[in-house]
Design a protein around this motif. Sequence first.
Motif, PDB file in Angstrom:
ATOM      1  N   TYR A  24       0.845  -1.196   0.000  1.00  0.00           N
ATOM      2  CA  TYR A  24       0.000   0.000   0.000  1.00  0.00           C
ATOM      3  C   TYR A  24       0.879   1.244   0.000  1.00  0.00           C
ATOM      4  N   HIS A  25       0.550   2.167  -0.889  1.00  0.00           N
ATOM      5  CA  HIS A  25       1.291   3.423  -1.004  1.00  0.00           C
ATOM      6  C   HIS A  25       0.449   4.510  -0.341  1.00  0.00           C
ATOM      7  N   PHE A  26       0.925   5.002   0.793  1.00  0.00           N
ATOM      8  CA  PHE A  26       0.141   5.989   1.530  1.00  0.00           C
ATOM      9  C   PHE A  26       0.032   7.320   0.787  1.00  0.00           C
ATOM     10  N   GLY A  27       0.962   7.563  -0.121  1.00  0.00           N
ATOM     11  CA  GLY A  27       0.920   8.826  -0.857  1.00  0.00           C
ATOM     12  C   GLY A  27      -0.133   8.835  -1.944  1.00  0.00           C
TER      13      GLY A  27
ATOM     14  N   TYR B 106      -7.028  10.644  14.845  1.00  0.00           N
ATOM     15  CA  TYR B 106      -6.395   9.515  15.549  1.00  0.00           C
ATOM     16  C   TYR B 106      -6.035   8.414  14.551  1.00  0.00           C
ATOM     17  N   ALA B 107      -6.955   8.118  13.627  1.00  0.00           N
ATOM     18  CA  ALA B 107      -6.698   7.068  12.640  1.00  0.00           C
ATOM     19  C   ALA B 107      -5.518   7.452  11.749  1.00  0.00           C
ATOM     20  N   VAL B 108      -5.538   8.679  11.255  1.00  0.00           N
ATOM     21  CA  VAL B 108      -4.467   9.114  10.353  1.00  0.00           C
ATOM     22  C   VAL B 108      -3.124   9.084  11.076  1.00  0.00           C
ATOM     23  N   ASP B 109      -3.120   9.490  12.362  1.00  0.00           N
ATOM     24  CA  ASP B 109      -1.879   9.468  13.139  1.00  0.00           C
ATOM     25  C   ASP B 109      -1.388   8.048  13.390  1.00  0.00           C
ATOM     26  N   HIS B 110      -2.266   7.062  13.212  1.00  0.00           N
ATOM     27  CA  HIS B 110      -1.869   5.674  13.440  1.00  0.00           C
ATOM     28  C   HIS B 110      -1.800   4.890  12.134  1.00  0.00           C
ATOM     29  N   GLN B 111      -1.426   5.559  11.063  1.00  0.00           N
ATOM     30  CA  GLN B 111      -1.229   4.908   9.746  1.00  0.00           C
ATOM     31  C   GLN B 111      -2.463   4.156   9.271  1.00  0.00           C
ATOM     32  N   VAL B 112      -3.632   4.639   9.621  1.00  0.00           N
ATOM     33  CA  VAL B 112      -4.851   4.086   9.055  1.00  0.00           C
ATOM     34  C   VAL B 112      -5.536   5.216   8.273  1.00  0.00           C
ATOM     35  N   THR B 134      -5.129  17.818   5.147  1.00  0.00           N
ATOM     36  CA  THR B 134      -4.657  16.506   5.572  1.00  0.00           C
ATOM     37  C   THR B 134      -4.314  15.631   4.370  1.00  0.00           C
ATOM     38  N   ASP B 135      -3.358  14.736   4.576  1.00  0.00           N
ATOM     39  CA  ASP B 135      -3.153  13.650   3.619  1.00  0.00           C
ATOM     40  C   ASP B 135      -3.968  12.476   4.149  1.00  0.00           C
ATOM     41  N   TYR B 136      -4.109  11.472   3.346  1.00  0.00           N
ATOM     42  CA  TYR B 136      -4.693  10.205   3.806  1.00  0.00           C
ATOM     43  C   TYR B 136      -6.175  10.313   4.158  1.00  0.00           C
ATOM     44  N   VAL B 137      -6.828  11.433   3.865  1.00  0.00           N
ATOM     45  CA  VAL B 137      -8.263  11.499   4.114  1.00  0.00           C
ATOM     46  C   VAL B 137      -8.983  11.748   2.793  1.00  0.00           C
ATOM     47  N   ASP B 138      -9.974  10.947   2.563  1.00  0.00           N
ATOM     48  CA  ASP B 138     -10.739  11.014   1.335  1.00  0.00           C
ATOM     49  C   ASP B 138     -12.203  11.228   1.737  1.00  0.00           C
ATOM     50  N   VAL B 139     -12.919  12.043   0.987  1.00  0.00           N
ATOM     51  CA  VAL B 139     -14.291  12.358   1.348  1.00  0.00           C
ATOM     52  C   VAL B 139     -15.218  11.917   0.230  1.00  0.00           C
ATOM     53  N   GLN B 140     -16.298  11.316   0.627  1.00  0.00           N
ATOM     54  CA  GLN B 140     -17.256  10.790  -0.339  1.00  0.00           C
ATOM     55  C   GLN B 140     -18.633  11.365   0.000  1.00  0.00           C
ATOM     56  N   ILE B 141     -19.175  12.133  -0.934  1.00  0.00           N
ATOM     57  CA  ILE B 141     -20.469  12.768  -0.704  1.00  0.00           C
ATOM     58  C   ILE B 141     -21.547  11.932  -1.399  1.00  0.00           C
ATOM     59  N   SER B 142     -22.573  11.571  -0.648  1.00  0.00           N
ATOM     60  CA  SER B 142     -23.637  10.754  -1.228  1.00  0.00           C
ATOM     61  C   SER B 142     -24.642  11.625  -1.962  1.00  0.00           C
ATOM     62  N   ALA B 172     -13.806  24.849  -2.968  1.00  0.00           N
ATOM     63  CA  ALA B 172     -13.303  26.190  -2.644  1.00  0.00           C
ATOM     64  C   ALA B 172     -12.098  26.118  -1.713  1.00  0.00           C
ATOM     65  N   ALA B 173     -12.070  25.084  -0.856  1.00  0.00           N
ATOM     66  CA  ALA B 173     -10.949  24.957   0.085  1.00  0.00           C
ATOM     67  C   ALA B 173      -9.736  24.306  -0.566  1.00  0.00           C
ATOM     68  N   GLY B 174      -9.891  23.871  -1.816  1.00  0.00           N
ATOM     69  CA  GLY B 174      -8.772  23.248  -2.510  1.00  0.00           C
ATOM     70  C   GLY B 174      -8.649  21.756  -2.236  1.00  0.00           C
ATOM     71  N   PHE B 175      -9.713  21.132  -1.707  1.00  0.00           N
ATOM     72  CA  PHE B 175      -9.672  19.693  -1.501  1.00  0.00           C
ATOM     73  C   PHE B 175      -9.686  19.011  -2.859  1.00  0.00           C
ATOM     74  N   LYS B 176      -8.721  18.105  -3.066  1.00  0.00           N
ATOM     75  CA  LYS B 176      -8.588  17.480  -4.379  1.00  0.00           C
ATOM     76  C   LYS B 176      -9.315  16.139  -4.430  1.00  0.00           C
ATOM     77  N   ASP B 177     -10.001  15.938  -5.513  1.00  0.00           N
ATOM     78  CA  ASP B 177     -10.520  14.610  -5.841  1.00  0.00           C
ATOM     79  C   ASP B 177     -11.470  14.021  -4.788  1.00  0.00           C
ATOM     80  N   ALA B 178     -12.468  14.794  -4.394  1.00  0.00           N
ATOM     81  CA  ALA B 178     -13.542  14.219  -3.582  1.00  0.00           C
ATOM     82  C   ALA B 178     -14.284  13.200  -4.434  1.00  0.00           C
TER      83      ALA B 178
END
Lengths: 91, 423
Positions: A24-27, B106-112, B134-142, B172-178
């Motif tokens: 898995y690539h975290f980036g 907490y999840a992101v800080d723990h490599q999840v 943030t990195d590692y966070v993805d948002v999905q709008i229903s 507007a906030a520059g969040f990429k690829d929702a």
Amino acid sequence: MLDEPWTMSPSVELRPEPFGALAYHFGNRKLTFLKRPELVVVVQGLADQPDVRSALEQAGVPAHQHDAYVTALRGLAAADMIRPRTQEAAA
Amino acid sequence: MTATLDHHAANSTVNGTVDRPLDLSLVQQFELGLDAPICLTWELTYACNLECAHCLSSSGRRDPRELTTEQCEAVIDELQRMKVFYVNIGGGEPTIRPDFWHLLQYAVDHQVGVKFSTNGVRITPERAAFLASTDYVDVQISLDGATPEVNDYVRGPGSYDTAIKALENLAAAGFKDAKISVVVTRQNVTQLDEFKALADRYGATLRLTRLRPSGRGADVWDELHPLPEQQKGLYDWLVANGEDVLTGDSFFHLSAYGPADGSGALPGLNLCGAGRVVCLIDPIGDVYACPFAIHDNFLAGNVLSDGGFQQVWQQSELFRDLRSPQTGGACASCSFFDSCRGGCMAAKFFTGLPLDGPDPECVQGYGEQALAGDRILPAPSQDHSRVAPGRNQPVMLQLSRRPDLTAAPVSACAESPLAGFTP
């Protein structure tokens, strides 16, 4: 590729699985499957070996399979799972 | 619980101690299960501000047994140890949990890594800015309609505007690829191009998933599921749009529109991953085989009472059963079995069909035959729907005129000599 030094990308984690490993690539959030245990040993060994050929030999991959493994490694490189070591040093 | 699953006892543990043949394909390997799930869905709460007609978890009210913040952190710690690299967080509406943003961090800080599904209600400009940072966070709008009429019909009044506002705030906030996540229905299947345009407008990726007859979806499935000719159109559209559109691998039953050799398969795994590569943790810590199978028959255990998630995933009798070789049952003799693998377990179960028979939406038409026969719909084993309808409840009735009437009916007492006369 065989005579170049390579390494696993710093943001990649491996998870051992019965068939090999999951990478898995975290980036870029890409998930890739390493479909053979030998390939896992090769990828893990890249950083400690002077070149890809040595990593293959150290993992016990016979010479006639080297081309097939290079193809697999190029696939991993395309997803940035592994990169040339010089690039890492420069980064 | 295994009464409805007709196959052999598990042949091995999945924790890597038993050798498997190495010449199996990846799909065959997956069918035998993995040490940890690839795709884990975690529903943080059953509470929801909306009351979508087709909610697969029958959400609405918070469950008083909901995991506490500390218990959720312990689950995340365990996911980190198991190297579950990301979770799909949902609900209910996960963002209305007061500790949602804390757990996200907490999840992101723990490599999840986290991808969370929301109707957008809490995606304010401030939260959007945080998410963009943030990195590692993805948002999905229903969103289940490309227009308010189609969307609000099933998701409730105002829900379209809420979702669009959230997408605007993220962009507007520059969040990429929702992600814009659409459950394909009979009403919105004609809007696929409009959905794609909407996604493009907000720099988002379109994600289409299958309507399942799970949860409250069982009540509306007959009215909402795409018609056979619509399924073919959907398949063609997905083939044309390829990897640009995500599907969560949920349309593998449509692969049988391609040639029998499986070459017409859609991108993705094309197998039922339930208990093999996917599973669900519900708000009270119950572990189910898949997000669409919240029912006692698919309950593997509980993270609190059965020794933790890893124990449940690797040792539960249900999951061992699902990972053992399955028979194709009535489908085994179908030349398209290798394409569709018999379809979706949850779709069969909640429409009262046998699990080793055809999918209710089998593209060869076997599903319609099966649906026409005798069947008993399973009673739901849990329901967190609101007891009394709230103001956001969709009203799935529409006022319209009878199409065969061109004028008001003529009363028997009409005195006009021209009553009922149409020139």
